[in-house]
Design a protein around this motif. Sequence first.
Motif, mmCIF file in Angstrom:
data_model
loop_
_atom_site.group_PDB
_atom_site.id
_atom_site.type_symbol
_atom_site.label_atom_id
_atom_site.label_comp_id
_atom_site.label_asym_id
_atom_site.label_seq_id
_atom_site.Cartn_x
_atom_site.Cartn_y
_atom_site.Cartn_z
ATOM 1 N N ASP A 54 64.131 95.884 14.456
ATOM 2 C CA ASP A 54 64.372 94.233 14.742
ATOM 3 C C ASP A 54 63.514 93.584 13.748
ATOM 4 O OD1 ASP A 54 61.374 94.860 15.149
ATOM 5 O OD2 ASP A 54 61.653 94.979 17.833
ATOM 6 N N ARG A 55 64.023 92.442 14.884
ATOM 7 C CA ARG A 55 62.965 91.194 13.849
ATOM 8 C C ARG A 55 61.601 91.896 13.975
ATOM 9 N NH1 ARG A 55 65.324 87.074 10.256
ATOM 10 N NH2 ARG A 55 63.583 87.378 9.509
ATOM 11 N N ALA A 56 61.202 91.704 14.612
ATOM 12 C CA ALA A 56 58.923 92.219 14.540
ATOM 13 C C ALA A 56 59.183 92.713 13.537
ATOM 14 C CB ALA A 56 58.632 92.392 16.443
ATOM 15 N N GLU A 57 59.633 94.066 13.068
ATOM 16 C CA GLU A 57 59.492 95.287 11.828
ATOM 17 C C GLU A 57 59.456 94.144 10.666
ATOM 18 O OE1 GLU A 57 60.665 99.201 13.252
ATOM 19 O OE2 GLU A 57 61.673 98.215 13.800
ATOM 20 N N LEU A 58 60.642 93.046 10.697
ATOM 21 C CA LEU A 58 61.050 92.715 9.300
ATOM 22 C C LEU A 58 59.941 91.266 9.092
ATOM 23 C CD1 LEU A 58 62.335 92.445 7.102
ATOM 24 C CD2 LEU A 58 63.959 90.733 7.981
ATOM 25 N N ASP A 59 59.440 90.968 10.452
ATOM 26 C CA ASP A 59 58.667 89.833 10.328
ATOM 27 C C ASP A 59 56.317 90.255 9.465
ATOM 28 O OD1 ASP A 59 59.735 88.122 11.095
ATOM 29 O OD2 ASP A 59 59.249 87.670 13.117
ATOM 30 N N ALA A 60 56.586 91.705 9.937
ATOM 31 C CA ALA A 60 55.902 92.388 9.201
ATOM 32 C C ALA A 60 55.285 93.026 8.709
ATOM 33 C CB ALA A 60 55.334 93.815 10.828
ATOM 34 N N ILE A 61 56.588 92.740 8.205
ATOM 35 C CA ILE A 61 56.720 93.539 6.469
ATOM 36 C C ILE A 61 56.139 92.400 5.221
ATOM 37 C CG2 ILE A 61 58.731 94.365 4.242
ATOM 38 C CD1 ILE A 61 59.536 95.714 6.640
ATOM 39 N N VAL A 62 57.307 91.064 5.920
ATOM 40 C CA VAL A 62 57.108 89.022 4.579
ATOM 41 C C VAL A 62 55.915 88.765 5.003
ATOM 42 C CG1 VAL A 62 59.685 90.289 4.929
ATOM 43 C CG2 VAL A 62 58.867 88.749 6.358
ATOM 44 N N THR A 63 55.533 88.873 6.567
ATOM 45 C CA THR A 63 54.498 88.268 6.512
ATOM 46 C C THR A 63 53.310 87.722 5.673
ATOM 47 O OG1 THR A 63 52.962 86.938 7.913
ATOM 48 C CG2 THR A 63 53.056 89.173 8.074
ATOM 49 N N GLY A 64 53.683 88.581 5.072
ATOM 50 C CA GLY A 64 52.135 88.700 3.942
ATOM 51 C C GLY A 64 53.011 87.810 2.184
ATOM 52 N N ILE A 65 54.221 88.015 1.963
ATOM 53 C CA ILE A 65 55.458 87.329 1.184
ATOM 54 C C ILE A 65 54.473 85.788 1.230
ATOM 55 C CG2 ILE A 65 57.425 87.307 0.127
ATOM 56 C CD1 ILE A 65 57.276 90.454 0.867
ATOM 57 N N ALA A 66 54.843 85.487 3.165
ATOM 58 C CA ALA A 66 55.167 83.973 3.364
ATOM 59 C C ALA A 66 54.095 83.851 2.885
ATOM 60 C CB ALA A 66 55.284 83.526 4.463
ATOM 61 N N LYS A 67 53.062 83.994 3.424
ATOM 62 C CA LYS A 67 51.270 83.539 3.024
ATOM 63 C C LYS A 67 51.023 83.868 1.145
ATOM 64 C CE LYS A 67 50.090 85.357 7.378
ATOM 65 N NZ LYS A 67 47.918 85.830 7.759
ATOM 66 N N PHE A 68 51.673 84.155 0.542
ATOM 67 C CA PHE A 68 51.662 84.133 -1.436
ATOM 68 C C PHE A 68 51.849 83.338 -1.841
ATOM 69 C CE2 PHE A 68 49.611 88.910 -1.189
ATOM 70 C CZ PHE A 68 48.360 88.156 -2.137
ATOM 71 N N GLY A 69 53.361 83.017 -1.220
ATOM 72 C CA GLY A 69 54.201 82.075 -1.269
ATOM 73 C C GLY A 69 53.340 80.750 -1.221
ATOM 74 N N ALA A 70 53.256 80.422 0.071
ATOM 75 C CA ALA A 70 52.407 79.232 0.413
ATOM 76 C C ALA A 70 51.247 78.754 -0.772
ATOM 77 C CB ALA A 70 52.437 79.147 1.957
ATOM 78 N N GLY A 71 50.348 79.908 -0.635
ATOM 79 C CA GLY A 71 49.315 80.319 -0.923
ATOM 80 C C GLY A 71 49.713 79.764 -2.460
ATOM 81 N N GLU A 72 50.806 79.987 -2.810
ATOM 82 C CA GLU A 72 50.699 79.901 -4.760
ATOM 83 C C GLU A 72 51.561 78.096 -4.893
ATOM 84 O OE1 GLU A 72 49.226 81.689 -6.581
ATOM 85 O OE2 GLU A 72 49.482 83.693 -6.778
ATOM 86 N N ASP A 73 51.449 77.796 -3.982
ATOM 87 C CA ASP A 73 52.159 76.699 -3.772
ATOM 88 C C ASP A 73 51.426 75.018 -3.464
ATOM 89 O OD1 ASP A 73 54.844 77.462 -3.965
ATOM 90 O OD2 ASP A 73 55.780 76.570 -1.842
ATOM 91 N N ALA A 74 50.552 76.071 -2.590
ATOM 92 C CA ALA A 74 49.234 74.850 -2.287
ATOM 93 C C ALA A 74 47.597 75.303 -3.778
ATOM 94 C CB ALA A 74 48.501 75.723 -1.178
ATOM 95 N N VAL A 75 47.455 76.116 -4.070
ATOM 96 C CA VAL A 75 47.180 75.759 -5.509
ATOM 97 C C VAL A 75 47.368 75.180 -6.763
ATOM 98 C CG1 VAL A 75 45.487 78.049 -3.991
ATOM 99 C CG2 VAL A 75 47.398 78.338 -6.050
ATOM 100 N N THR A 76 48.115 75.421 -6.772
ATOM 101 C CA THR A 76 49.820 74.548 -8.165
ATOM 102 C C THR A 76 48.489 73.199 -8.080
ATOM 103 O OG1 THR A 76 50.580 76.470 -8.351
ATOM 104 C CG2 THR A 76 51.226 74.568 -9.373
ATOM 105 N N GLU A 77 49.147 72.954 -6.703
ATOM 106 C CA GLU A 77 49.116 71.325 -6.282
ATOM 107 C C GLU A 77 47.670 70.744 -6.190
ATOM 108 O OE1 GLU A 77 50.715 71.061 -2.817
ATOM 109 O OE2 GLU A 77 52.721 71.151 -3.265
#
Length: 310
Positions: A54-77
């Motif tokens: 279900d959605r919760a299982e996929l969310d558990a896998i990809v939440t770290g990827i979302a945090k890394f992506g947003a973090g890299e955007d932030a530190v670039t700026e």
Amino acid sequence: MESEYSPTELMDRGSRPNRYYRNAVERHWDPAEIELETDLENLRAYADDADDFDRAELDAIVTGIAKFGAGEDAVTEDLAPLAVVLDDIDDQLFLTTQLYEEAKHADFFDRYWRTVVWGVEDYLGWERTSPRADRWFDDAYLELFERNRRAMHRLLEDDTPENRALAYCHYHLTVEGILAQTGYYGMSRSFGGEFDDLPHLPGLVEGFDRIRSDEGRHVGFGMNQLEALVEAGEIAPSLIEDTVAELLPLVQGITEDDRFAPDEEPVGLKPGELATYAMEKHGQRLTQIADAAADVPSVEELVSIDDGDR
């Protein structure tokens, strides 16, 4: 009228920033060359094999990827203010590579989301999620990156040794040296094929390895700058210790974010393992800066990826 321009000094080829710059040039990599189709296939198969995926299982896998992506955007700026205030040619050379590398890291996570996460959501017939949706980011994450932004932009208003030290402590020492390194360790362990109950994502792990290697240089640069400020008597070691100690609860809050964890017994890393790893990194960083006998690691050590460290 007499010109105020004067030529800058020659490069110091033996300085740490110059060596880090050269190392970055020699270890160039392209995020577009990392193969992601295997990750997509493996994640699809994982969803097919799971009972009632279900959605919760996929969310558990990809939440770290979302945090890394947003973090890299932030530190670039947020790195740009440091590039404005530093006037040493070797520091500037290194910062050009760091800005470029932060942009590459943001590129990798954006590509991963579009190729793998959206690919799985399309396969399952689900609505595509945004990697910048509020749902992925807990309060500790938002607070840490907001403090980092303020620390970096303060340099444009008041460039003092203390404010430079605060910027290095937030950006290089905490966000990159503790939080990111902890996250890379956890994600690489989780999706590197070690655990049968988690999908093997070799493209993601390769991306983490490349990024970890780059950020080894970034962390080394910040540590070197802090060490120089301490040795020159411009700041006290206590400023570093107090600043990082104030930020550590936020790091712990991020590493222990279990909002997307399944209700059943967790698989993969044991609870508290990431928090322990983060504290170990914290201790290593402070020792290497404050102890004159414990020099900042060589560039070769900083960029190496020890398989046993995953």
